[in-house]
Motif scaffolding. Sequence first.
Motif, PDB file in Angstrom:
ATOM      1  N   VAL A 258       0.944  -1.157  -0.001  1.00  0.00           N
ATOM      2  CA  VAL A 258      -0.157   0.185  -0.085  1.00  0.00           C
ATOM      3  C   VAL A 258       0.814   1.348  -0.056  1.00  0.00           C
ATOM      4  O   VAL A 258       1.823   1.286   0.660  1.00  0.00           O
ATOM      5  N   LEU A 259       0.556   2.245  -1.066  1.00  0.00           N
ATOM      6  CA  LEU A 259       1.483   3.391  -1.123  1.00  0.00           C
ATOM      7  C   LEU A 259       0.557   4.495  -0.473  1.00  0.00           C
ATOM      8  O   LEU A 259      -0.413   4.783  -0.960  1.00  0.00           O
ATOM      9  N   ARG A 260       1.095   5.150   0.641  1.00  0.00           N
ATOM     10  CA  ARG A 260       0.433   5.923   1.445  1.00  0.00           C
ATOM     11  C   ARG A 260       0.474   7.215   0.673  1.00  0.00           C
ATOM     12  O   ARG A 260       1.299   7.938   0.391  1.00  0.00           O
ATOM     13  N   LYS A 261      -0.869   7.907   0.597  1.00  0.00           N
ATOM     14  CA  LYS A 261      -1.194   9.329  -0.042  1.00  0.00           C
ATOM     15  C   LYS A 261      -0.169   9.359  -1.276  1.00  0.00           C
ATOM     16  O   LYS A 261       0.149  10.341  -1.585  1.00  0.00           O
ATOM     17  N   TYR A 262      -0.879   8.256  -2.204  1.00  0.00           N
ATOM     18  CA  TYR A 262       0.041   8.219  -3.335  1.00  0.00           C
ATOM     19  C   TYR A 262      -0.426   9.115  -4.362  1.00  0.00           C
ATOM     20  O   TYR A 262       0.305   9.659  -5.300  1.00  0.00           O
ATOM     21  N   PHE A 263      -1.549   9.564  -4.439  1.00  0.00           N
ATOM     22  CA  PHE A 263      -2.384  10.504  -5.565  1.00  0.00           C
ATOM     23  C   PHE A 263      -3.336  11.305  -4.516  1.00  0.00           C
ATOM     24  O   PHE A 263      -3.703  11.158  -3.594  1.00  0.00           O
ATOM     25  N   ILE A 264      -3.337  12.409  -5.209  1.00  0.00           N
ATOM     26  CA  ILE A 264      -4.404  13.377  -4.668  1.00  0.00           C
ATOM     27  C   ILE A 264      -5.586  13.214  -6.107  1.00  0.00           C
ATOM     28  O   ILE A 264      -5.178  13.369  -7.095  1.00  0.00           O
ATOM     29  N   VAL A 265      -6.634  12.537  -5.270  1.00  0.00           N
ATOM     30  CA  VAL A 265      -7.957  12.561  -6.132  1.00  0.00           C
ATOM     31  C   VAL A 265      -8.965  13.401  -5.897  1.00  0.00           C
ATOM     32  O   VAL A 265      -9.550  13.202  -4.594  1.00  0.00           O
ATOM     33  N   LYS A 266      -9.628  14.297  -6.775  1.00  0.00           N
ATOM     34  CA  LYS A 266     -10.514  15.176  -6.307  1.00  0.00           C
ATOM     35  C   LYS A 266     -10.156  15.949  -4.994  1.00  0.00           C
ATOM     36  O   LYS A 266     -11.117  15.727  -4.365  1.00  0.00           O
ATOM     37  N   GLY A 267      -9.073  16.488  -4.783  1.00  0.00           N
ATOM     38  CA  GLY A 267      -8.741  17.118  -3.654  1.00  0.00           C
ATOM     39  C   GLY A 267      -8.522  16.402  -2.221  1.00  0.00           C
ATOM     40  O   GLY A 267      -7.934  17.127  -1.478  1.00  0.00           O
ATOM     41  N   ARG A 268      -8.552  15.089  -2.370  1.00  0.00           N
ATOM     42  CA  ARG A 268      -8.171  14.288  -1.138  1.00  0.00           C
ATOM     43  C   ARG A 268      -6.928  13.193  -1.449  1.00  0.00           C
ATOM     44  O   ARG A 268      -6.958  12.747  -2.510  1.00  0.00           O
ATOM     45  N   SER A 269      -5.984  13.170  -0.584  1.00  0.00           N
ATOM     46  CA  SER A 269      -4.915  12.289  -0.701  1.00  0.00           C
ATOM     47  C   SER A 269      -5.484  10.883  -0.650  1.00  0.00           C
ATOM     48  O   SER A 269      -6.412  10.546   0.225  1.00  0.00           O
ATOM     49  N   ARG A 270      -4.897   9.992  -1.406  1.00  0.00           N
ATOM     50  CA  ARG A 270      -5.524   8.559  -1.513  1.00  0.00           C
ATOM     51  C   ARG A 270      -4.498   7.619  -1.250  1.00  0.00           C
ATOM     52  O   ARG A 270      -3.264   7.608  -1.938  1.00  0.00           O
ATOM     53  N   ASP A 271      -4.715   6.781  -0.405  1.00  0.00           N
ATOM     54  CA  ASP A 271      -3.748   5.639  -0.333  1.00  0.00           C
ATOM     55  C   ASP A 271      -4.104   4.647  -1.507  1.00  0.00           C
ATOM     56  O   ASP A 271      -5.138   4.102  -1.766  1.00  0.00           O
ATOM     57  N   MET A 272      -3.048   4.105  -2.295  1.00  0.00           N
ATOM     58  CA  MET A 272      -3.375   3.120  -3.483  1.00  0.00           C
ATOM     59  C   MET A 272      -2.671   1.706  -3.025  1.00  0.00           C
ATOM     60  O   MET A 272      -1.407   1.643  -2.541  1.00  0.00           O
ATOM     61  N   VAL A 273      -3.240   0.613  -3.625  1.00  0.00           N
ATOM     62  CA  VAL A 273      -2.485  -0.648  -3.607  1.00  0.00           C
ATOM     63  C   VAL A 273      -1.838  -0.858  -5.007  1.00  0.00           C
ATOM     64  O   VAL A 273      -2.351  -0.495  -5.850  1.00  0.00           O
ATOM     65  N   MET A 274      -0.542  -1.167  -4.735  1.00  0.00           N
ATOM     66  CA  MET A 274       0.114  -1.393  -6.081  1.00  0.00           C
ATOM     67  C   MET A 274       0.094  -2.914  -6.429  1.00  0.00           C
ATOM     68  O   MET A 274       0.368  -3.807  -5.360  1.00  0.00           O
ATOM     69  N   PHE A 275      -0.192  -3.234  -7.628  1.00  0.00           N
ATOM     70  CA  PHE A 275      -0.345  -4.701  -8.001  1.00  0.00           C
ATOM     71  C   PHE A 275       0.761  -4.780  -9.346  1.00  0.00           C
ATOM     72  O   PHE A 275       1.038  -3.825 -10.025  1.00  0.00           O
ATOM     73  N   SER A 276       1.312  -5.972  -9.378  1.00  0.00           N
ATOM     74  CA  SER A 276       2.077  -6.136 -10.681  1.00  0.00           C
ATOM     75  C   SER A 276       1.822  -7.445 -11.145  1.00  0.00           C
ATOM     76  O   SER A 276       1.703  -8.549 -10.340  1.00  0.00           O
ATOM     77  N   LEU A 277       2.135  -7.694 -12.534  1.00  0.00           N
ATOM     78  CA  LEU A 277       2.308  -8.789 -13.058  1.00  0.00           C
ATOM     79  C   LEU A 277       3.541  -8.880 -14.030  1.00  0.00           C
ATOM     80  O   LEU A 277       3.648  -7.720 -14.986  1.00  0.00           O
ATOM     81  N   LEU A 278       4.398  -9.771 -13.762  1.00  0.00           N
ATOM     82  CA  LEU A 278       5.780  -9.869 -14.591  1.00  0.00           C
ATOM     83  C   LEU A 278       5.604 -10.599 -15.892  1.00  0.00           C
ATOM     84  O   LEU A 278       4.832 -11.579 -15.989  1.00  0.00           O
ATOM     85  N   SER A 279       6.347 -10.197 -16.948  1.00  0.00           N
ATOM     86  CA  SER A 279       6.048 -11.368 -18.173  1.00  0.00           C
ATOM     87  C   SER A 279       6.750 -12.663 -17.695  1.00  0.00           C
ATOM     88  O   SER A 279       6.202 -13.504 -18.405  1.00  0.00           O
TER      89      SER A 279
END
Lengths: 186, 176
Positions: free
Chosen positions: A160-181
């Motif tokens: 979980v990346l804390r306060k990773y984006f500001i969306v519509k004026g609010r900072s949001r925590d985002m979950v990072m997912f990945s798929l490798l080749s």
Amino acid sequence: MEVTSVVQLDQTKAKDECLNLYLRPLQVSDVDDFMVWASDEKVTRFCTWEPYTNKEDGLNYIKNTVVPHPWFRAICVDDRPVGAISVSANSGNDKCRGELGYVLASKYWGKGIVTRAVKMVVDTIFVEWPHLERLEALVDVENVGSQRVLEKAGFQREGVLRKYFIVKGRSRDMVMFSLLSTDYQS
Amino acid sequence: MEVDLSKITLRPFKLEDADDFLLFAGDDQVTNYLRWQTLSSKQEALDHIKDVCIPHPWRRSICIDNCSIGFISIFPFSGEEDRFKANVGYGVAVKYWGHGIATKALKMAVPQFFADFPDVVRLEAFIDAQNLGSQRVVEKTGFQKEGMLRKYAYMKGKLRDMFIYSFLSTDLPANP
């Protein structure tokens, strides 16, 4: 016109529905279908953008962003666009990485459509972009439905990346997912 | 060698730092995990100070007795959605490794930076999975490890796994 080279086909039965689902480029002529999901505040809830309110803005978005985009497809059900899925590209030292994004009209939620669309993207993107090593996606911590899509499609949750984006004026925590080749096996 | 950490100071770079700058920026061991190319001449050091260090939004020389032995850079992103985030990087001359200098400097830099950039709420550091020394620096400074980003980027031509760490403005200790 050669269409088959850019169309990904998937005609598997999904639970109790038999859905003719495929991906194809989104065009200016699709603007009315685009407006169905783009103007819906349920759909845009976790997006950085506000719902579209007029067709002119929709046309501009398709012309200026979608058409020149490195990889953008309409998700089509019964031959009509009901959503979109895209992969962004990076350059230089970040070229190994692409970011996945998707959106679906709310009427079609809950049928596994986006999971199937993501699997179709995964089946093709590493072949179309041989330099791509990592497909990643960032999902709002509250967007549980979208997290389930990625888990079902085989993505790994990295943190979980804390306060990773500001969306519509609010900072949001985002979950990072990945798929490798290398995670991907056809 | 004894190092008195109370003698560590941060200040902007000056052209006069070029010789000292070259001592660490010209060393592969220091630049190994940085995106910089290792510098190879005093002229390159002068150019780098003039073209990169001085115009940089927030780059400081780490000094002992006012002599430059390393750097800290904190770089705010640009763009409407990103300008509240900044990326942290640092390096110290090899001769001075092992004394807690980078940790001390980073602990000094973080509150100074937040005071200078009140719009920034998130500092992040991407640290190579093999770079244990640097992971200890950010952990001792109070950064939180958020996860490992697999095959995240190329560094010096090799594809690297990186840990992502963050320090939020809300992580700063409250003023007494």
